[in-house]
Design a protein around this motif. Structure first.
Motif, PDB file in Angstrom:
ATOM      1  N   TRP A  22       0.840  -1.418   0.180  1.00  0.00           N
ATOM      2  CA  TRP A  22       0.002   0.066   0.233  1.00  0.00           C
ATOM      3  C   TRP A  22       0.778   1.298   0.153  1.00  0.00           C
ATOM      4  CZ3 TRP A  22      -4.892   1.244  -0.914  1.00  0.00           C
ATOM      5  CH2 TRP A  22      -5.539   2.881  -0.733  1.00  0.00           C
ATOM      6  N   GLY A  23       1.802   1.057   0.769  1.00  0.00           N
ATOM      7  CA  GLY A  23       3.168   2.280   0.696  1.00  0.00           C
ATOM      8  C   GLY A  23       3.628   2.516  -0.474  1.00  0.00           C
ATOM      9  N   ARG A  24       4.089   1.427  -1.037  1.00  0.00           N
ATOM     10  CA  ARG A  24       4.726   1.880  -2.908  1.00  0.00           C
ATOM     11  C   ARG A  24       3.831   2.254  -3.522  1.00  0.00           C
ATOM     12  NH1 ARG A  24       7.115  -3.202  -0.987  1.00  0.00           N
ATOM     13  NH2 ARG A  24       5.764  -4.320  -2.201  1.00  0.00           N
ATOM     14  N   LEU A  25       2.364   2.365  -3.776  1.00  0.00           N
ATOM     15  CA  LEU A  25       1.612   2.577  -4.250  1.00  0.00           C
ATOM     16  C   LEU A  25       1.624   4.389  -4.418  1.00  0.00           C
ATOM     17  CD1 LEU A  25      -1.701   0.823  -3.906  1.00  0.00           C
ATOM     18  CD2 LEU A  25      -0.265   0.824  -5.718  1.00  0.00           C
ATOM     19  N   PRO A  26       1.509   4.307  -5.812  1.00  0.00           N
ATOM     20  CA  PRO A  26       1.055   6.783  -6.252  1.00  0.00           C
ATOM     21  C   PRO A  26       0.150   6.734  -4.783  1.00  0.00           C
ATOM     22  CG  PRO A  26       1.389   5.151  -7.636  1.00  0.00           C
ATOM     23  CD  PRO A  26       1.364   3.876  -7.100  1.00  0.00           C
ATOM     24  N   VAL A  27       0.953   8.212  -4.996  1.00  0.00           N
ATOM     25  CA  VAL A  27      -0.733   8.607  -3.932  1.00  0.00           C
ATOM     26  C   VAL A  27      -2.081   8.914  -5.063  1.00  0.00           C
ATOM     27  CG1 VAL A  27      -1.831  10.536  -3.136  1.00  0.00           C
ATOM     28  CG2 VAL A  27       0.579  10.578  -2.581  1.00  0.00           C
ATOM     29  N   LEU A  28      -2.016   9.241  -6.179  1.00  0.00           N
ATOM     30  CA  LEU A  28      -3.321   9.093  -6.739  1.00  0.00           C
ATOM     31  C   LEU A  28      -4.446   7.749  -6.379  1.00  0.00           C
ATOM     32  CD1 LEU A  28      -4.939  10.974  -8.257  1.00  0.00           C
ATOM     33  CD2 LEU A  28      -3.005  10.523 -10.230  1.00  0.00           C
ATOM     34  N   ALA A  29      -3.241   6.171  -6.828  1.00  0.00           N
ATOM     35  CA  ALA A  29      -3.474   5.457  -6.526  1.00  0.00           C
ATOM     36  C   ALA A  29      -4.478   4.713  -5.721  1.00  0.00           C
ATOM     37  CB  ALA A  29      -2.667   4.013  -7.121  1.00  0.00           C
ATOM     38  N   ARG A  30      -3.785   5.204  -4.462  1.00  0.00           N
ATOM     39  CA  ARG A  30      -4.631   5.111  -3.109  1.00  0.00           C
ATOM     40  C   ARG A  30      -5.726   5.969  -3.406  1.00  0.00           C
ATOM     41  NH1 ARG A  30       0.758   6.188   1.001  1.00  0.00           N
ATOM     42  NH2 ARG A  30       1.863   6.977  -1.034  1.00  0.00           N
ATOM     43  N   ILE A  31      -5.843   6.890  -3.635  1.00  0.00           N
ATOM     44  CA  ILE A  31      -6.822   8.016  -3.801  1.00  0.00           C
ATOM     45  C   ILE A  31      -7.726   7.145  -4.191  1.00  0.00           C
ATOM     46  CG2 ILE A  31      -8.178   9.776  -3.984  1.00  0.00           C
ATOM     47  CD1 ILE A  31      -5.385  11.650  -3.625  1.00  0.00           C
ATOM     48  N   ALA A  32      -7.738   6.274  -5.647  1.00  0.00           N
ATOM     49  CA  ALA A  32      -8.998   6.246  -6.569  1.00  0.00           C
ATOM     50  C   ALA A  32      -8.965   4.567  -5.939  1.00  0.00           C
ATOM     51  CB  ALA A  32      -7.942   5.651  -7.404  1.00  0.00           C
ATOM     52  N   ILE A  33      -8.076   4.546  -5.002  1.00  0.00           N
ATOM     53  CA  ILE A  33      -9.169   2.805  -4.307  1.00  0.00           C
ATOM     54  C   ILE A  33     -10.008   2.919  -3.236  1.00  0.00           C
ATOM     55  CG2 ILE A  33      -8.312   0.983  -2.852  1.00  0.00           C
ATOM     56  CD1 ILE A  33      -5.728   0.428  -4.921  1.00  0.00           C
ATOM     57  N   VAL A  34      -9.362   4.342  -2.648  1.00  0.00           N
ATOM     58  CA  VAL A  34     -10.493   5.076  -1.930  1.00  0.00           C
ATOM     59  C   VAL A  34     -11.613   5.242  -2.063  1.00  0.00           C
ATOM     60  CG1 VAL A  34     -11.324   6.407   0.257  1.00  0.00           C
ATOM     61  CG2 VAL A  34      -8.692   5.705   0.309  1.00  0.00           C
ATOM     62  N   TYR A  35     -11.743   5.990  -2.765  1.00  0.00           N
ATOM     63  CA  TYR A  35     -12.489   6.542  -3.714  1.00  0.00           C
ATOM     64  C   TYR A  35     -13.754   5.371  -4.526  1.00  0.00           C
ATOM     65  CZ  TYR A  35     -15.812   9.521  -6.551  1.00  0.00           C
ATOM     66  OH  TYR A  35     -16.621  10.294  -7.233  1.00  0.00           O
ATOM     67  N   VAL A  36     -13.092   4.238  -5.239  1.00  0.00           N
ATOM     68  CA  VAL A  36     -13.994   3.279  -5.280  1.00  0.00           C
ATOM     69  C   VAL A  36     -14.592   2.617  -4.649  1.00  0.00           C
ATOM     70  CG1 VAL A  36     -13.836   1.159  -7.204  1.00  0.00           C
ATOM     71  CG2 VAL A  36     -12.490   2.972  -8.241  1.00  0.00           C
ATOM     72  N   VAL A  37     -13.687   1.940  -3.614  1.00  0.00           N
ATOM     73  CA  VAL A  37     -14.723   1.712  -2.589  1.00  0.00           C
ATOM     74  C   VAL A  37     -15.517   1.885  -1.909  1.00  0.00           C
ATOM     75  CG1 VAL A  37     -13.831   0.266  -0.126  1.00  0.00           C
ATOM     76  CG2 VAL A  37     -12.487  -0.305  -1.509  1.00  0.00           C
ATOM     77  N   ALA A  38     -15.476   3.807  -1.869  1.00  0.00           N
ATOM     78  CA  ALA A  38     -16.355   4.188  -1.122  1.00  0.00           C
ATOM     79  C   ALA A  38     -18.156   3.984  -1.446  1.00  0.00           C
ATOM     80  CB  ALA A  38     -16.319   5.699  -0.886  1.00  0.00           C
ATOM     81  N   ARG A  39     -17.073   4.341  -3.149  1.00  0.00           N
ATOM     82  CA  ARG A  39     -18.340   4.622  -4.472  1.00  0.00           C
ATOM     83  C   ARG A  39     -19.569   3.059  -4.254  1.00  0.00           C
ATOM     84  NH1 ARG A  39     -17.339   8.115  -3.441  1.00  0.00           N
ATOM     85  NH2 ARG A  39     -20.041   7.416  -1.595  1.00  0.00           N
ATOM     86  N   VAL A 158      -9.490  11.941   2.798  1.00  0.00           N
ATOM     87  CA  VAL A 158     -10.639  11.965   2.037  1.00  0.00           C
ATOM     88  C   VAL A 158     -11.391  10.750   2.588  1.00  0.00           C
ATOM     89  CG1 VAL A 158     -10.173  10.937  -0.514  1.00  0.00           C
ATOM     90  CG2 VAL A 158      -8.270  12.552   0.129  1.00  0.00           C
ATOM     91  N   VAL A 159     -10.530   9.901   3.458  1.00  0.00           N
ATOM     92  CA  VAL A 159     -11.272   8.488   3.320  1.00  0.00           C
ATOM     93  C   VAL A 159     -12.931   8.884   4.144  1.00  0.00           C
ATOM     94  CG1 VAL A 159     -12.007   6.904   4.529  1.00  0.00           C
ATOM     95  CG2 VAL A 159      -9.425   6.777   3.883  1.00  0.00           C
ATOM     96  N   PHE A 160     -12.740   9.684   5.065  1.00  0.00           N
ATOM     97  CA  PHE A 160     -14.334  10.399   5.323  1.00  0.00           C
ATOM     98  C   PHE A 160     -14.796  11.443   4.929  1.00  0.00           C
ATOM     99  CE2 PHE A 160     -11.331  10.854   9.578  1.00  0.00           C
ATOM    100  CZ  PHE A 160     -11.437   9.712   9.977  1.00  0.00           C
ATOM    101  N   PHE A 161     -14.246  12.285   3.796  1.00  0.00           N
ATOM    102  CA  PHE A 161     -14.911  12.792   2.608  1.00  0.00           C
ATOM    103  C   PHE A 161     -15.893  12.048   1.684  1.00  0.00           C
ATOM    104  CE2 PHE A 161     -14.486  15.330  -1.721  1.00  0.00           C
ATOM    105  CZ  PHE A 161     -15.367  15.869  -1.303  1.00  0.00           C
ATOM    106  N   SER A 162     -15.055  11.412   1.058  1.00  0.00           N
ATOM    107  CA  SER A 162     -15.703  10.473   0.515  1.00  0.00           C
ATOM    108  C   SER A 162     -16.516   8.457   0.717  1.00  0.00           C
ATOM    109  CB  SER A 162     -14.734   9.473  -0.644  1.00  0.00           C
ATOM    110  OG  SER A 162     -13.649   8.780   0.480  1.00  0.00           O
ATOM    111  N   CYS A 163     -16.807   8.866   2.300  1.00  0.00           N
ATOM    112  CA  CYS A 163     -17.470   7.704   3.337  1.00  0.00           C
ATOM    113  C   CYS A 163     -18.622   9.058   3.706  1.00  0.00           C
ATOM    114  CB  CYS A 163     -17.245   6.885   4.239  1.00  0.00           C
ATOM    115  SG  CYS A 163     -16.179   5.561   2.490  1.00  0.00           S
ATOM    116  N   GLY A 164     -18.365   9.719   3.891  1.00  0.00           N
ATOM    117  CA  GLY A 164     -19.364  11.187   4.708  1.00  0.00           C
ATOM    118  C   GLY A 164     -20.570  10.260   4.982  1.00  0.00           C
TER     119      GLY A 164
END
Length: 414
Positions: A22-39, A158-164
């Protein structure tokens, strides 16, 4: 010293491996994963709401995701896109101005129409615009907070925002998602003092959703702040020019839609009368005139009397609420978010206090202060963060259940 390895007994794999990956992933990829899971979570909650929707609901029995996505205000944006704005204001049975499309800004309606022309329907275009804008808002929010509270806390924000509680807005036909994307970019430009981009962002924001006058106030307060601290943070003349010019532009844009409505309809008060048409549903003829702050005072009496607590209790609650919110913006965790987030939040809340009549939509209208999620992400305790996430998801279900499953009374309007 030997490194302690924690092993997953079921798989035999190093449990630290996932963390490292997870730590090796680019920040953009981490945000994308969070956002997709949230959706996906929100989609599940919407499907659950559809499953319990009954004949008394606005949506009827077993509505589709498309039905839910295109309910309420989405219908007005669709109407604006396909039919334009009325040159004659419609009148209700009592002779006053009825609800109409002038209350809804054109950018989201027409951008959704452009996407819809490719995808086949306006509704498909609207949902795609909301989804893409929501992801863009998450990326911009992370950038806005990262240098203030650190990358890890910014990602949790971002997690709180996308899952709020209001996360369903990211996948329905409302303009909030696009406005948030533009707003967070604008705040990021102010934070990094990239003024040129704001000459584009301010007009687009102003014709996407009401609220650009709050941004004008924010720029004014920001300019005063920079002037106050100029000895330790120099304020060049060119920045003064930009701040003043952009503040003036935001004011002009803020009143432009009213002028356009007046020119098209021939009625100088067309936009204000349209906005008050919704308030009339609650207050009747007492809402015919507008005065700053009056909406909150009227609402304090309206709601507390209906709850059997009396108007005086409502007025006391309103004072306590204003004082409490003011003090909350001074908390250390909020101060860590930076002056831009704090001044914007204060400006937007003042704007709501001046112009809004609180009802069920007040929660939706609070989403522009979403950078404040960063304050909840500041504590490093994992249990705290998981607790905040759990409450956010619970709030999301409560919102979806009331607004999209039951949806049968005047306080269940998103």
């Amino acid at each position: 010293m030997a490194q302690r390895i924690v092993t997953d007994t079921a798989t035999g794999k190093d449990a630290t491996g996932l963390t490292a990956a997870w730590g090796r992933l680019p920040v953009l990829a981490r945000i994308a994963i969070v956002y997709v899971v949230a959706r996906l979570i929100t989609t599940g909650l919407l499907l659950a709401a559809a499953g319990v929707s009954g004949p008394a609901s606005r949506y009827g029995v077993d509505p589709s995701l498309g039905d839910l996505a295109l309910g309420w205000d989405a219908q007005w944006y669709w109407l604006a896109a396909v039919s334009g704005y009325p040159s004659e204001l419609p009148l209700a049975a009592g002779g006053h101005v009825a609800e109409n499309a002038w209350a809804f800004m054109p950018v989201y309606a027409y951008v959704s129409a452009a996407f819809g022309a490719v995808l086949g329907t306006w509704g498909a275009g609207a949902v795609v615009v909301s989804l893409l804008s929501g992801f863009g808002a998450c990326v911009a929010l992370h950038a806005l907070l990262r240098d203030r509270i650190g990358g890890s806390a910014a990602l949790w924000a971002v997690v709180f925002f996308s899952c709020g509680p209001l996360a369903a807005l990211f996948q329905v036909g409302y303009a909030e998602s696009l406005f948030l994307f533009l707003l967070f970019l604008a705040l990021l430009c102010v934070q990094r003092r990239r003024w040129a981009w704001l000459y584009l962002l301010v007009p687009v924001m102003g014709f996407t959703r009401p609220g650009i006058l709050a941004f004008a106030l924010f720029l004014g307060l920001y300019g005063i702040h920079r002037l106050w601290i100029r000895r330790r943070d120099p304020l060049p003349v060119r920045e003064i020019v930009h701040i003043v010019a952009l503040g003036a532009l935001a004011v002009i844009v803020g009143f432009a839609w009213q002028a356009i409505a007046a020119a098209v309809t021939g009625d100088p008060g067309a936009y204000l009368a349209t906005e008050l048409a919704w308030r009339r549903n609650f207050l009747g003829d007492s809402s015919m005139h507008f005065a700053p702050v009056e909406g909150w005072v009227q609402a304090a009496a309206f709601w507390f009397e209906r709850w059997g607590l009396g108007a005086v209790t409502g007025y006391v609650f309103l004072v306590v609420l204003v004082v409490g919110v003011t003090l909350a913006l001074m908390l250390p965790a909020v101060r860590r978010l930076g002056i831009e987030v704090r001044l914007w939040s204060a400006s937007y809340l003042v704007y709501l206090l001046l112009v809004f009549f609180p009802q069920s939509s007040v929660f939706r209208l609070l989403v522009p202060v979403s950078p404040l999620w960063g304050a909840f992400a500041v504590p490093r305790s994992l249990w705290w963060r998981l607790g905040v996430l759990g409450l956010a998801l619970l709030g999301q279900w409560v919102w979806i259940y009331n607004m999209y499953a039951i949806a049968n009374t005047y306080w269940q309007i998103p």
